[in-house]
Motif scaffolding. Structure first.
Motif, PDB file in Angstrom:
ATOM      1  N   ASP A  60      22.224  32.733  92.328  1.00 27.46           N
ATOM      2  CA  ASP A  60      22.191  33.575  91.136  1.00 27.46           C
ATOM      3  C   ASP A  60      22.823  34.919  91.468  1.00 27.46           C
ATOM      4  O   ASP A  60      23.132  35.216  92.617  1.00 27.46           O
ATOM      5  N   GLU A  61      23.006  35.737  90.453  1.00 24.85           N
ATOM      6  CA  GLU A  61      23.715  37.000  90.630  1.00 24.85           C
ATOM      7  C   GLU A  61      22.764  38.168  90.848  1.00 24.85           C
ATOM      8  O   GLU A  61      23.196  39.314  90.818  1.00 24.85           O
ATOM      9  N   ARG A  62      21.518  37.918  91.065  1.00 32.73           N
ATOM     10  CA  ARG A  62      20.571  39.003  91.324  1.00 32.73           C
ATOM     11  C   ARG A  62      20.853  39.624  92.689  1.00 32.73           C
ATOM     12  O   ARG A  62      21.081  38.923  93.665  1.00 32.73           O
ATOM     13  N   GLY A  63      20.851  40.945  92.725  1.00 28.73           N
ATOM     14  CA  GLY A  63      21.055  41.653  93.983  1.00 28.73           C
ATOM     15  C   GLY A  63      22.511  41.791  94.383  1.00 28.73           C
ATOM     16  O   GLY A  63      22.814  42.323  95.446  1.00 28.73           O
ATOM     17  N   ILE A  64      23.434  41.319  93.575  1.00 29.21           N
ATOM     18  CA  ILE A  64      24.868  41.422  93.895  1.00 29.21           C
ATOM     19  C   ILE A  64      25.442  42.601  93.125  1.00 29.21           C
ATOM     20  O   ILE A  64      25.255  42.723  91.919  1.00 29.21           O
ATOM     21  N   GLU A  65      26.123  43.471  93.838  1.00 25.46           N
ATOM     22  CA  GLU A  65      26.744  44.625  93.194  1.00 25.46           C
ATOM     23  C   GLU A  65      28.247  44.355  93.086  1.00 25.46           C
ATOM     24  O   GLU A  65      28.938  44.219  94.099  1.00 25.46           O
ATOM     25  N   PHE A  66      28.734  44.264  91.866  1.00 24.55           N
ATOM     26  CA  PHE A  66      30.149  43.983  91.654  1.00 24.55           C
ATOM     27  C   PHE A  66      30.987  45.238  91.881  1.00 24.55           C
ATOM     28  O   PHE A  66      30.499  46.358  91.713  1.00 24.55           O
ATOM     29  N   ALA A  67      32.241  45.039  92.243  1.00 21.37           N
ATOM     30  CA  ALA A  67      33.159  46.162  92.436  1.00 21.37           C
ATOM     31  C   ALA A  67      33.441  46.821  91.087  1.00 21.37           C
ATOM     32  O   ALA A  67      33.445  46.162  90.040  1.00 21.37           O
ATOM     33  N   ALA A  68      33.652  48.131  91.115  1.00 19.18           N
ATOM     34  CA  ALA A  68      33.947  48.863  89.876  1.00 19.18           C
ATOM     35  C   ALA A  68      35.296  48.387  89.335  1.00 19.18           C
ATOM     36  O   ALA A  68      36.262  48.210  90.083  1.00 19.18           O
ATOM     37  N   ARG A  69      35.337  48.157  88.043  1.00 17.01           N
ATOM     38  CA  ARG A  69      36.547  47.618  87.411  1.00 17.01           C
ATOM     39  C   ARG A  69      37.010  48.515  86.283  1.00 17.01           C
ATOM     40  O   ARG A  69      36.263  49.320  85.751  1.00 17.01           O
ATOM     41  N   GLN A  70      38.260  48.305  85.902  1.00 13.36           N
ATOM     42  CA  GLN A  70      38.839  49.011  84.763  1.00 13.36           C
ATOM     43  C   GLN A  70      39.773  48.073  84.024  1.00 13.36           C
ATOM     44  O   GLN A  70      40.302  47.124  84.589  1.00 13.36           O
ATOM     45  N   GLN A  71      39.984  48.329  82.754  1.00 11.74           N
ATOM     46  CA  GLN A  71      40.914  47.552  81.939  1.00 11.74           C
ATOM     47  C   GLN A  71      42.218  48.332  81.849  1.00 11.74           C
ATOM     48  O   GLN A  71      42.217  49.507  81.476  1.00 11.74           O
ATOM     49  N   VAL A  72      43.330  47.685  82.181  1.00  8.83           N
ATOM     50  CA  VAL A  72      44.643  48.315  82.121  1.00  8.83           C
ATOM     51  C   VAL A  72      45.449  47.610  81.035  1.00  8.83           C
ATOM     52  O   VAL A  72      45.612  46.395  81.074  1.00  8.83           O
ATOM     53  N   ALA A  73      45.932  48.389  80.060  1.00  9.09           N
ATOM     54  CA  ALA A  73      46.642  47.818  78.909  1.00  9.09           C
ATOM     55  C   ALA A  73      48.154  47.835  79.148  1.00  9.09           C
ATOM     56  O   ALA A  73      48.708  48.784  79.705  1.00  9.09           O
TER      57      ALA A  73
END
Length: 128
Positions: free
Chosen positions: A18-31
């Motif tokens: 499961d995804e508990r305790g996982i910290e995802f990398a910071a993301r951004q949307q580029v248009a």
């Protein structure tokens, strides 16, 4: 070995993590905007260097970043010709000498296409 496998699990099946305790990398949307009028966004890391252009997923054209990031102009080297490379190795005087030597051999029938060879010259040199 068979005792350790999970019944009902298959290749390509669901993950049991499961995804508990996982910290995802910071993301951004580029248009990006394509010359054909297509608009699309790409998800990238906030740490990533944002490219100025991206291939349009619909038509394959080169799309430009909407934020105004311009592509870097690359300094293009002029194409080197055979003559340029030859001048790097030899001077004009050396080339003149080589040309006169080769022309004498060609006119004497010692080099060149077989149908231009003079039969007398080859026999005289073979005897000598």
């Amino acid at each position: 070995m068979a005792e350790r496998t999970l019944r009902g699990a298959r290749l390509g099946g669901q993950s049991f993590e499961d995804e508990r305790g996982i910290e995802f990398a910071a993301r951004q949307q580029v248009a990006y905007s394509c010359p054909q009028g297509h608009q699309f966004e790409i998800t990238m890391s906030t740490e990533a260097e944002i490219p100025a252009n991206w291939e349009c997923p619909r038509c394959g054209a080169v799309s430009l970043n909407v934020d105004g990031i311009l592509p870097e102009e690359k300094a293009e080297k002029p194409a080197r010709t055979h003559w340029d490379m030859l001048l790097e190795r030899r001077s004009l005087d050396e080339l003149e000498v080589i040309l006169t030597e080769r022309l004498e051999l060609l006119r004497g029938g010692e080099i060149g296409p077989a149908h231009l060879h003079r039969p007398g010259k080859a026999k005289k040199k073979a005897k000598a």
